[in-house]
Write a protein that holds these residues in place. Sequence first.
Motif, PDB file in Angstrom:
ATOM      1  N   ALA A  31      35.972  37.662  36.317  1.00 17.15           N
ATOM      2  CA  ALA A  31      36.495  37.655  34.376  1.00 17.15           C
ATOM      3  C   ALA A  31      36.766  36.353  33.827  1.00 17.15           C
ATOM      4  CB  ALA A  31      38.646  37.203  34.930  1.00 17.15           C
ATOM      5  N   ARG A  32      35.905  35.468  33.797  1.00 16.30           N
ATOM      6  CA  ARG A  32      35.507  34.228  33.053  1.00 16.30           C
ATOM      7  C   ARG A  32      33.960  34.567  32.667  1.00 16.30           C
ATOM      8  NH1 ARG A  32      36.780  29.162  33.554  1.00 16.30           N
ATOM      9  NH2 ARG A  32      37.943  28.267  35.518  1.00 16.30           N
ATOM     10  N   ALA A  33      33.280  35.511  33.398  1.00 20.73           N
ATOM     11  CA  ALA A  33      31.703  35.890  33.437  1.00 20.73           C
ATOM     12  C   ALA A  33      32.846  36.275  32.032  1.00 20.73           C
ATOM     13  CB  ALA A  33      30.864  36.437  33.577  1.00 20.73           C
ATOM     14  N   LEU A  34      33.328  38.354  32.314  1.00 22.43           N
ATOM     15  CA  LEU A  34      33.167  38.920  31.538  1.00 22.43           C
ATOM     16  C   LEU A  34      34.364  39.053  30.038  1.00 22.43           C
ATOM     17  CD1 LEU A  34      33.967  41.933  34.252  1.00 22.43           C
ATOM     18  CD2 LEU A  34      32.103  41.664  32.326  1.00 22.43           C
ATOM     19  N   SER A  35      35.487  37.887  29.796  1.00 26.57           N
ATOM     20  CA  SER A  35      36.644  37.488  29.318  1.00 26.57           C
ATOM     21  C   SER A  35      37.700  38.940  29.485  1.00 26.57           C
ATOM     22  CB  SER A  35      36.082  37.181  27.981  1.00 26.57           C
ATOM     23  OG  SER A  35      35.493  35.998  28.174  1.00 26.57           O
ATOM     24  N   GLN A  36      37.778  39.385  30.970  1.00 22.75           N
ATOM     25  CA  GLN A  36      39.031  40.649  30.700  1.00 22.75           C
ATOM     26  C   GLN A  36      39.294  40.186  32.023  1.00 22.75           C
ATOM     27  OE1 GLN A  36      35.799  43.465  30.882  1.00 22.75           O
ATOM     28  NE2 GLN A  36      36.179  43.981  28.694  1.00 22.75           N
ATOM     29  N   VAL A  37      40.640  41.131  32.236  1.00 24.55           N
ATOM     30  CA  VAL A  37      41.381  40.855  33.412  1.00 24.55           C
ATOM     31  C   VAL A  37      40.794  41.878  34.486  1.00 24.55           C
ATOM     32  CG1 VAL A  37      44.029  41.312  33.721  1.00 24.55           C
ATOM     33  CG2 VAL A  37      43.728  40.584  31.520  1.00 24.55           C
ATOM     34  N   VAL A  38      40.711  40.956  35.223  1.00 22.55           N
ATOM     35  CA  VAL A  38      40.255  41.321  36.474  1.00 22.55           C
ATOM     36  C   VAL A  38      40.443  41.379  38.242  1.00 22.55           C
ATOM     37  CG1 VAL A  38      37.703  41.973  37.649  1.00 22.55           C
ATOM     38  CG2 VAL A  38      37.549  40.910  35.714  1.00 22.55           C
ATOM     39  N   ALA A  39      41.105  42.324  38.768  1.00 28.02           N
ATOM     40  CA  ALA A  39      42.020  42.814  39.621  1.00 28.02           C
ATOM     41  C   ALA A  39      40.983  42.982  40.891  1.00 28.02           C
ATOM     42  CB  ALA A  39      42.747  43.335  39.704  1.00 28.02           C
ATOM     43  N   VAL A  40      41.249  41.988  42.016  1.00 29.43           N
ATOM     44  CA  VAL A  40      39.600  41.979  42.827  1.00 29.43           C
ATOM     45  C   VAL A  40      40.397  42.726  44.753  1.00 29.43           C
ATOM     46  CG1 VAL A  40      37.710  40.663  44.442  1.00 29.43           C
ATOM     47  CG2 VAL A  40      38.130  41.385  41.776  1.00 29.43           C
ATOM     48  N   THR A  41      39.773  43.862  45.146  1.00 30.66           N
ATOM     49  CA  THR A  41      40.844  43.448  46.673  1.00 30.66           C
ATOM     50  C   THR A  41      39.629  43.241  47.748  1.00 30.66           C
ATOM     51  OG1 THR A  41      41.999  45.373  45.361  1.00 30.66           O
ATOM     52  CG2 THR A  41      41.327  45.399  47.816  1.00 30.66           C
ATOM     53  N   LYS A  73      37.325  33.982  44.381  1.00 32.85           N
ATOM     54  CA  LYS A  73      36.355  33.699  43.758  1.00 32.85           C
ATOM     55  C   LYS A  73      36.009  34.427  42.957  1.00 32.85           C
ATOM     56  CE  LYS A  73      34.808  29.796  47.409  1.00 32.85           C
ATOM     57  NZ  LYS A  73      33.371  29.835  48.282  1.00 32.85           N
ATOM     58  N   ALA A  74      35.640  35.567  43.651  1.00 29.43           N
ATOM     59  CA  ALA A  74      34.990  36.624  43.019  1.00 29.43           C
ATOM     60  C   ALA A  74      35.769  37.076  41.397  1.00 29.43           C
ATOM     61  CB  ALA A  74      35.262  38.135  43.745  1.00 29.43           C
ATOM     62  N   ALA A  75      37.103  37.034  41.780  1.00 33.50           N
ATOM     63  CA  ALA A  75      38.051  37.332  40.868  1.00 33.50           C
ATOM     64  C   ALA A  75      38.008  36.479  39.364  1.00 33.50           C
ATOM     65  CB  ALA A  75      39.410  36.551  40.876  1.00 33.50           C
ATOM     66  N   GLY A 135      42.549  43.384  53.005  1.00 33.93           N
ATOM     67  CA  GLY A 135      43.152  41.924  53.458  1.00 33.93           C
ATOM     68  C   GLY A 135      43.470  40.983  52.640  1.00 33.93           C
ATOM     69  N   ALA A 136      43.152  41.058  51.254  1.00 35.31           N
ATOM     70  CA  ALA A 136      43.606  40.142  50.049  1.00 35.31           C
ATOM     71  C   ALA A 136      43.302  41.048  48.758  1.00 35.31           C
ATOM     72  CB  ALA A 136      42.951  38.234  50.290  1.00 35.31           C
ATOM     73  N   VAL A 137      44.347  40.787  48.034  1.00 38.82           N
ATOM     74  CA  VAL A 137      44.026  41.025  45.922  1.00 38.82           C
ATOM     75  C   VAL A 137      44.536  39.915  45.458  1.00 38.82           C
ATOM     76  CG1 VAL A 137      45.280  42.727  44.588  1.00 38.82           C
ATOM     77  CG2 VAL A 137      45.325  42.999  46.895  1.00 38.82           C
ATOM     78  N   ALA A 138      43.638  39.642  44.277  1.00 37.76           N
ATOM     79  CA  ALA A 138      43.636  38.713  43.597  1.00 37.76           C
ATOM     80  C   ALA A 138      43.217  38.876  41.932  1.00 37.76           C
ATOM     81  CB  ALA A 138      42.325  37.654  43.493  1.00 37.76           C
ATOM     82  N   CYS A 139      43.799  38.928  41.046  1.00 35.91           N
ATOM     83  CA  CYS A 139      44.035  39.146  40.069  1.00 35.91           C
ATOM     84  C   CYS A 139      43.527  37.285  39.766  1.00 35.91           C
ATOM     85  CB  CYS A 139      45.419  39.815  39.036  1.00 35.91           C
ATOM     86  SG  CYS A 139      45.493  40.344  37.914  1.00 35.91           S
ATOM     87  N   GLY A 140      42.506  37.822  38.592  1.00 36.89           N
ATOM     88  CA  GLY A 140      41.687  37.097  37.812  1.00 36.89           C
ATOM     89  C   GLY A 140      42.646  36.952  35.953  1.00 36.89           C
ATOM     90  N   ILE A 141      43.419  36.151  35.574  1.00 37.81           N
ATOM     91  CA  ILE A 141      44.067  36.597  33.622  1.00 37.81           C
ATOM     92  C   ILE A 141      42.685  35.555  32.432  1.00 37.81           C
ATOM     93  CG2 ILE A 141      45.464  36.928  32.338  1.00 37.81           C
ATOM     94  CD1 ILE A 141      46.905  37.462  35.311  1.00 37.81           C
ATOM     95  N   PRO A 142      42.170  35.912  32.474  1.00 38.64           N
ATOM     96  CA  PRO A 142      41.821  34.803  31.310  1.00 38.64           C
ATOM     97  C   PRO A 142      42.707  34.032  29.911  1.00 38.64           C
ATOM     98  CG  PRO A 142      40.604  36.512  30.839  1.00 38.64           C
ATOM     99  CD  PRO A 142      41.284  37.041  31.996  1.00 38.64           C
TER     100      PRO A 142
END
Length: 170
Positions: free
Chosen positions: A122-132, A116-118, A79-86
């Motif tokens: 990403a905040r907790a891991l300090s890494q790039v995270v892609a969430v589907t 929200k999940a990304a 339904g959606a993809v989000a990418c979190g980049i520290p």
Amino acid sequence: MLPHSFLPDGRFVMGGRRFCRTDVVEYRKVLQDNLKVGRNMKNYCLKIGQGRHKISLHAVACGTDWNVAIFGGERDHIGAVACGIPTLIHGNPDRPTVSLSSFCVPGHKDDVLARKAADMLARALSQVVAVTVGIHVEQADQEDLRILCEYSLEACQRLLLRIREDGDDA
């Protein structure tokens, strides 16, 4: 693994194309190399809830980054993809933040949870995270949505605990 068929003379057919014996040897080497890489990748699978409120989270480490899929309800989908980049706030290296980008399939509302999940991961891991995210419940009411979001974010928290227990975070 890709679908294939071996012929009596040692050749094989894959995707309608015929390959010779030397191709078979190369193909087997590639498969073995891929399996070796796969063994070194960190994979996590978490499940929370049941019935129409069941949530599954699958996470794979991609080098130092993470690819996370959250699915559930009555029908899994994308339904959606989000990418979190520290990143750091310009001019203030002591204030880390997360830059978010997202894409939502038209007619879906999974982007709110994906973002929200990304952001959380990403905040907790300090890494790039892609969430589907793909969660569908027919005729969902506000209580259904609350439970599904709560379970999804709880799965993210459990993922973070597992990653830290295994010593995989940065």
